[in-house]
Design an enzyme around this catalytic site. Structure first.
Site, mmCIF file in Angstrom:
data_model
loop_
_atom_site.group_PDB
_atom_site.id
_atom_site.type_symbol
_atom_site.label_atom_id
_atom_site.label_comp_id
_atom_site.label_asym_id
_atom_site.label_seq_id
_atom_site.Cartn_x
_atom_site.Cartn_y
_atom_site.Cartn_z
ATOM 1 N N GLU B 49 0.802 -1.223 0.000
ATOM 2 C CA GLU B 49 0.000 0.000 0.000
ATOM 3 C C GLU B 49 0.838 1.279 0.000
ATOM 4 O O GLU B 49 0.395 2.319 -0.485
ATOM 5 C CB GLU B 49 -0.967 0.007 1.191
ATOM 6 C CG GLU B 49 -2.103 -1.011 1.074
ATOM 7 C CD GLU B 49 -1.737 -2.393 1.614
ATOM 8 O OE1 GLU B 49 -0.545 -2.631 1.894
ATOM 9 O OE2 GLU B 49 -2.647 -3.227 1.761
ATOM 10 N N PHE B 111 -11.132 -7.635 14.248
ATOM 11 C CA PHE B 111 -10.105 -8.031 13.278
ATOM 12 C C PHE B 111 -9.793 -6.905 12.289
ATOM 13 O O PHE B 111 -10.699 -6.341 11.682
ATOM 14 C CB PHE B 111 -10.567 -9.272 12.520
ATOM 15 C CG PHE B 111 -9.545 -9.743 11.510
ATOM 16 C CD1 PHE B 111 -8.290 -10.171 11.913
ATOM 17 C CD2 PHE B 111 -9.838 -9.725 10.150
ATOM 18 C CE1 PHE B 111 -7.344 -10.582 10.993
ATOM 19 C CE2 PHE B 111 -8.886 -10.142 9.221
ATOM 20 C CZ PHE B 111 -7.632 -10.567 9.643
ATOM 21 N N GLN B 112 -8.527 -6.589 12.159
ATOM 22 C CA GLN B 112 -8.037 -5.538 11.258
ATOM 23 C C GLN B 112 -8.634 -4.182 11.550
ATOM 24 O O GLN B 112 -8.826 -3.364 10.656
ATOM 25 C CB GLN B 112 -8.252 -5.938 9.788
ATOM 26 C CG GLN B 112 -7.390 -7.146 9.421
ATOM 27 C CD GLN B 112 -7.265 -7.379 7.936
ATOM 28 O OE1 GLN B 112 -8.184 -7.068 7.177
ATOM 29 N NE2 GLN B 112 -6.144 -7.934 7.527
ATOM 30 N N LYS B 161 -17.241 -0.996 6.677
ATOM 31 C CA LYS B 161 -17.737 -1.966 5.706
ATOM 32 C C LYS B 161 -19.266 -1.922 5.588
ATOM 33 O O LYS B 161 -19.816 -1.939 4.489
ATOM 34 C CB LYS B 161 -17.290 -3.364 6.134
ATOM 35 C CG LYS B 161 -17.687 -4.448 5.152
ATOM 36 C CD LYS B 161 -17.006 -5.774 5.502
ATOM 37 C CE LYS B 161 -17.215 -6.773 4.365
ATOM 38 N NZ LYS B 161 -16.502 -8.028 4.625
ATOM 39 N N MET B 480 24.483 8.666 1.287
ATOM 40 C CA MET B 480 24.380 9.957 1.945
ATOM 41 C C MET B 480 24.788 9.848 3.417
ATOM 42 O O MET B 480 25.460 10.731 3.946
ATOM 43 C CB MET B 480 22.953 10.505 1.815
ATOM 44 C CG MET B 480 22.791 11.912 2.350
ATOM 45 S SD MET B 480 23.934 13.075 1.574
ATOM 46 C CE MET B 480 22.897 13.780 0.305
HETATM 47 C C1 LIG Z 1 12.760 5.543 4.864
HETATM 48 C C2 LIG Z 1 14.062 6.205 5.154
HETATM 49 N N1 LIG Z 1 14.944 5.629 5.999
HETATM 50 C C3 LIG Z 1 16.129 6.237 6.247
HETATM 51 C C4 LIG Z 1 16.474 7.416 5.655
HETATM 52 C C5 LIG Z 1 17.813 8.085 5.941
HETATM 53 N N2 LIG Z 1 18.627 8.141 4.714
HETATM 54 C C6 LIG Z 1 18.680 9.252 3.936
HETATM 55 S S1 LIG Z 1 19.608 9.037 2.571
HETATM 56 C C7 LIG Z 1 19.967 7.457 3.000
HETATM 57 C C8 LIG Z 1 20.837 6.603 2.123
HETATM 58 C C9 LIG Z 1 20.171 6.269 0.864
HETATM 59 O O1 LIG Z 1 20.947 5.281 0.241
HETATM 60 P P1 LIG Z 1 20.828 5.026 -1.306
HETATM 61 O O2 LIG Z 1 19.418 4.821 -1.700
HETATM 62 O O3 LIG Z 1 21.768 3.929 -1.680
HETATM 63 O O4 LIG Z 1 21.275 6.398 -1.937
HETATM 64 P P2 LIG Z 1 22.730 7.065 -2.044
HETATM 65 O O5 LIG Z 1 22.814 8.083 -0.953
HETATM 66 O O6 LIG Z 1 23.745 5.987 -1.879
HETATM 67 O O7 LIG Z 1 22.737 7.701 -3.375
HETATM 68 C C10 LIG Z 1 19.376 7.122 4.208
HETATM 69 C C11 LIG Z 1 19.510 5.834 4.890
HETATM 70 C C12 LIG Z 1 15.499 7.973 4.804
HETATM 71 N N3 LIG Z 1 15.702 9.156 4.201
HETATM 72 N N4 LIG Z 1 14.329 7.349 4.546
#
Ligand SMILES: Cc1ncc(C[n+]2csc(CCOP(=O)(O)OP(=O)(O)O)c2C)c(N)n1
Ligand SMILES: [Mg+2]
Lengths: 195, 580
Positions: B49, B111-112, B161, B480
């Protein structure tokens, strides 16, 4: 609302809290109080007291709330509140411009005449001076009621304390804007509310 | 005419011109899935979802029409929460329908059952639990009205529902009834004339103005008006992450993106400006850096449809509540009518040109023997894409590089998760964007970490024949986060390594019905992009093996002043030899 401070914290002139009374007209529908309360919590505004009841038009309710605020954030609070779809009107009620009332019920210790300790008569005098009423009489206690300005309630409470307060409940504050003063100067009555 | 609640719901969606909805059925919403069989509305069956929510967002971003989602109660609704929050933060119009347990068992932990309205209250513009079938048409009309007017956002209707099963007389309320039913909702669209005149006066007199264009420009469909204002005043324009494409990157007055990873000239011009003309922007901390050191010399004209944005972060000298397009047009009219000459801005432009020349966006050129430079990959995709290509990104380094190195020429060609920064946004949002604008090429530029969060929606794309293209910039890291650990935690890398080949992205993509390629050397890049562009009947995925050491520059560290920009090492005094 887990945010009730001690009653004495909002005594007038203490200067500790910048309290602000806000009157919010909302649609009278399910969940609207939860929306308002959740907004306060989420945006970090602290509710000190809250009173809610339908207005004369059943479709709307008035929420009167006292909040603890920095001067600057009153505007931000009202703007955020106004984003709630069910909020229809917001009035800030600065201290000098509002009629504010609270009600307190206090059960206070006192002995029958001739008994040990302070008598009913002394407590009864205090109640009369403040314009309150005795609403219940027990063997060794009275329950009294006072509806007045918050500061008067603070004083009343302090004066009763030495007698021994058994139980106390204060309501949330209710407030309306003062009527425009010209109305009185021109010698007209003062009909109507604040709408 | 008597209809069941379910029939009334689907008919109401049709009346609101819904052409597609994204969802996944379950017990509580079951009744609403029956009339879908007889409806012209296309239903895209997602695999999770959250994906439905981001698809609806992608659809809304590129079409300007609300994305519609339908899911079941309990876990269906809770799976949607991230996407609702994303839409809320980025003001994306979404209408979400959630099933709820039947009225008699609400509140019994049946439920749910989940308190969907309670859970989603702070991530929706409005939500409502519908307690009778006769409420449905008005509630749907209200939902579309609220989602698309004022500051747009997600609106959720929670429908038990038995309300879907109950019969009621069909009645379609008119506009008047809708607005009368919302007595507390009256967005201001026209700017206050005195404030508009005041804004025009400040603009004309400013010697160092900057137009700070935010996502509100796109929501208000104000790109043309913005261009008029910019050309009339000859003021430089910065486009925030949410506003990329609102003003063409090729325009000589465009300074690009401001903020934490913005262009040096964009960041610095705001720091040195005497006037910020903030249009549909919200002074986000990723733009301002340390707030009390942000644009210290500037007066502020702030235009926004949401009064709560004015003064929330920075007190404007001239606050204007209103629709960006209408207000900008009004400012332009006042400026033209006054005939007052614009202040002399030649010295300002001379200074800006210096910054542009000294600190352009830069990365060290690709060397044959080294891993792929992610920026070069983005540029290669960009250069092989037709005009009007829609670009969607995840969240991380690849997002910043895409925003920096793509060249945005048209509005509504950039779809990303700005406010919430939701990893996993790209794949489903790209699918939604392709459904909304099937005539346009859609490229998702994704990170390897992000891709793993929602890649399964490529199964949806394959089975629905939605031909999106996905470029994974596979640096084998949560890049990042790695960059922050490298720069601010003494290269102590904690839980950021992912592996380049676990999973095997090519096999995984193929298993999901996609065409898949891998590019490991600079020579591969152009060839696989050409192959990917040749596929137009199913999704394509390319696994680009990129350099994990590459960092995003410029950078303003979190909490630092925007006057302290860290530029690319080669742009620092002494060039390459200076080590950070
Ligand atoms: C759902 C979620 N969890 C954690 C983060 C923290 N976060 C921001 S950028 C990042 C790394 C993203 O890795 P990737 O998709 O490989 O991108 P890259 O930076 O390597 O280009 C993380 C863990 C986030 N923004 N969203
Ligand atoms: Mg990565």
């Amino acid at each position: 609302m887990a945010m009730n401070g001690p009653a004495s914290a909002w005594s007038s002139g203490s200067g500790r809290l910048h309290h602000q009374t806000i009157s919010i007209i909302v649609e009278n529908c399910a969940g609207v109080l939860a929306r308002v309360a959740a907004l306060f919590a989420r945006r970090g505004f602290n509710i000190i007291s809250l009173a809610v009841a339908p207005t004369d038009d059943e479709a709307f309710s008035r929420i009167t709330t006292v909040v603890d605020l920095q001067e600057t954030s009153v505007e931000q609070l009202t703007k955020q509140l106004f984003k709630l779809v069910n909020v229809v009107k917001i009035t800030e009620l600065p201290p000098g411009e509002a009629l504010e009332r609270e009600l307190v019920l206090v059960s206070v210790r006192c002995a029958p005449p001739g008994g040990p300790g302070p008598s009913r008569g002394e407590v009864g005098d205090l109640v009369r001076i403040f314009g309150g009423t005795v609403v219940d009489v027990g063997q060794e206690a009275l329950t009294v009621m006072l509806a007045a300005e918050p500061a008067a309630l603070d004083e009343f409470e302090e004066l009763l304390r030495p007698y021994g307060i058994i139980d106390i409940q204060r309501t949330g504050r209710v407030a309306l804007a003062k009527l425009p003063h010209q109305a009185f100067r021109r010698g007209r009555g003062a009909p109507g509310g604040d709408r | 005419m008597q209809l069941t609640g379910a029939q009334a719901l689907i008919k109401s969606l049709e009346m609101e011109h819904t052409e597609v909805m994204f969802g996944l059925p379950g017990g509580a919403i079951l009744p609403a899935y029956d009339p879908i069989l007889d409806s012209p509305i296309r239903h895209v069956l997602v695999r999770h979802e959250q994906g439905a929510g981001h698809m609806a967002e992608g659809y809304a971003h590129v079409t300007g029409r609300p994305g519609v989602v339908m899911v079941t109660s309990g876990p269906g609704a809770t799976n949607l929460v991230t996407a609702l929050c994303d839409a809320y933060m980025d003001s994306v119009p979404v209408v979400a329908i959630t099933g709820q347990v039947s009225r008699p068992v609400i509140g019994t932990d049946s439920f749910q059952e989940a308190d969907t309205v309670g859970i989603t209250r702070s991530v929706t513009k409005h939500n409502e639990l519908l307690m009778s079938a006769e409420q449905i048409p008005l509630a749907v009309r209200q939902a579309f009205h609220l989602a698309t007017t004022g500051r747009p956002g997600p609106v959720l209707l929670d429908v038990p529902k038995d309300v879907l099963q109950e019969k009621a007389e069909w009645y379609w309320p008119n506009d008047h009834e809708v607005s009368a039913s919302l007595p507390g909702y009256k967005p201001t669209t026209k700017g206050h004339p005195r404030m508009v005149r005041e804004a025009a006066r400040l603009i004309a007199a400013s010697e160092r103005p900057v137009i700070y264009a935010g996502g509100g420009i796109l929501k208000a469909r104000a790109a043309d008006a913005l261009r008029q204002l910019a050309e009339l005043t000859h003021a430089p324009v910065v486009t925030t992450l949410m506003a990329r494409g609102a003003f063409p990157d090729s325009h000589p007055q465009c300074l690009g993106m401001p903020g934490m990873h913005g262009n040096y000239a964009a960041i610095t011009s705001m720091q040195e400006a005497d006037l910020l003309i903030a249009l549909g922007a919200r002074f986000d901390d990723r733009v301002t850096g340390k707030v009390n050191a942000f644009a210290p010399k500037a007066q502020v004209v702030h235009v926004d449809i949401d009064p709560a944005e004015l003064g929330k972060i920075r007190r404007p000298e001239v606050p204007i509540v209103g629709d960006c397009r209408l207000v900008i047009e009004e400012i332009v009219r006042v400026l033209e009518a006054s005939g007052d000459p614009q202040a002399d801005r030649s010295a300002w432009w001379a200074e800006i040109e210096q910054w542009r020349q000294h600190y352009p966006l830069y990365y060290a050129p690709q060397v044959e023997s080294e891993p792929l430079r992610p920026q070069a990959v983005i540029e290669a995709i960009r250069d092989a894409s037709p005009p009007g290509t829609t670009v969607v990104s995840g969240v991380g380094q690849h997002q910043m590089w895409t925003s920096q190195f793509w060249r945005f020429e048209e509005p509504y060609t950039w779809v990303n998760s700005g406010g919430l920064g939701t990893m996993g946004f790209a794949v489903p949002a790209a699918i939604g964007a392709k459904v909304g604008r099937p005539d346009r090429t859609v490229w998702a530029i994704d990170g390897d970490g992000c891709f793993q969060m929602t890649a399964h929606e490529l199964v949806t794309a394959s089975s629905e024949r939605i031909p999106v293209k996905v470029a994974i910039l596979n640096n084998a890291y949560l890049g990042m986060v790695r960059q922050w650990q490298e720069m601010f935690y003494e290269e102590r890398y904690s839980e950021v390594y992912l592996s380049p080949d676990l999973p095997d992205y090519v096999k995984w993509a193929e298993a999901m019905g996609c065409v898949a390629f891998r590019a490991e050397t600079p020579d591969d890049v152009a060839a696989v992009i050409d192959k990917a562009n040749a596929v137009d009947d199913r999704p394509v995925v390319i696994d680009f093996r990129t350099d994990a050491n590459e960092k995003v520059f410029p950078m303003v560290p979190a909490g630092a002043s925007n006057s302290d920009v860290i530029v690319h090492p080669s742009q620092r005094p002494g060039g390459e030899r200076v080590v950070q």
